[in-house]
Design a protein around this motif. Structure first.
Motif, mmCIF file in Angstrom:
data_model
loop_
_atom_site.group_PDB
_atom_site.id
_atom_site.type_symbol
_atom_site.label_atom_id
_atom_site.label_comp_id
_atom_site.label_asym_id
_atom_site.label_seq_id
_atom_site.Cartn_x
_atom_site.Cartn_y
_atom_site.Cartn_z
ATOM 1 N N GLU A 6 0.151 25.721 7.902
ATOM 2 C CA GLU A 6 0.845 25.452 6.638
ATOM 3 C C GLU A 6 0.558 24.047 6.120
ATOM 4 O O GLU A 6 0.364 23.858 4.915
ATOM 5 N N THR A 10 -1.259 23.264 2.602
ATOM 6 C CA THR A 10 -0.604 22.410 1.609
ATOM 7 C C THR A 10 -1.500 21.235 1.224
ATOM 8 O O THR A 10 -1.667 20.945 0.026
ATOM 9 N N ALA A 57 -1.874 31.774 -0.635
ATOM 10 C CA ALA A 57 -0.753 30.907 -1.023
ATOM 11 C C ALA A 57 -0.568 30.901 -2.540
ATOM 12 O O ALA A 57 0.561 30.945 -3.037
#
Length: 192
Positions: A6, A10, A57
């Motif tokens: 993650e 990001t 995402a």
């Protein structure tokens, strides 16, 4: 900071949003996270695998909330779904380019196609074959039209032209006409 899938996604998306996909290298992502580039490969075997994760995402808001509006016709549900996907792509610099590259991941491609197909099924009498063909056609149209729109906007910015409003308004009109044309070909009962 613990390095996770993650945190890598990001950081990668932050870089792509700020500098564009071309400048989102594994080395740059690693530098932003304060790790050696090799550490990223524990989580992603290649840059293509990372791009696929970033694409998922970007599409997550559409895939996680694929419910159709109660009482909407199949054409209204499909237009809404297509618009939501377009907006998700436009929310990120090079969003259409990233997701286009990520569609090499069969899971993402199948989930997006199934989501559009479900909207096409909302009260229509389309056969499964027609829903599938319509969903694939709409997915390709959404990707291509949004990629074009983002490319035109990037060129205008690079040339120093004012890019506010005009491209998005023109893009929205072209987009809606294209979706309507596909739906009409599938047998939409009236103009959309």
């Amino acid at each position: 900071m613990q390095l996770t899938r993650e945190s890598i996604i990001t950081a990668s998306l932050d870089i792509a949003d700020t500098y564009g996909l071309a400048d989102m290298t594994m080395r740059r992502v690693a530098r932003q996270l304060g790790v050696a580039p090799g550490a990223l490969y524990w989580h992603f075997p290649s840059k293509q695998a990372l791009i696929a994760a970033i694409g998922r995402a970007i599409c997550a808001p559409v895939l996680d909330d694929a419910a159709t509006v109660a009482g909407a016709t199949w054409t209204e549900a499909t237009v809404a779904m297509c618009s939501r996907l377009r907006n998700a792509l436009l929310d990120h610099r090079d969003g259409a380019e990233i997701v286009s590259a990520a569609l090499s991941d069969p899971d993402l491609r199948n989930r997006l196609t199934a989501t559009i197909s479900a909207a096409l099924d909302a009260g229509s009498e389309l056969s499964a074959v027609h829903r599938e063909a319509g969903a694939v056609t709409l997915l390709h149209f959404i990707m291509g039209e949004t990629l074009h729109e983002q490319s035109v906007a990037a060129l205008r910015i690079a040339e120093g032209a004012d890019s506010s409003g005009t491209s998005t308004t023109t893009g929205e009109t072209t987009f809606r006409r294209g979706v309507a044309l596909v739906l009409k070909g599938l047998g939409a009962p009236r103009d959309i």
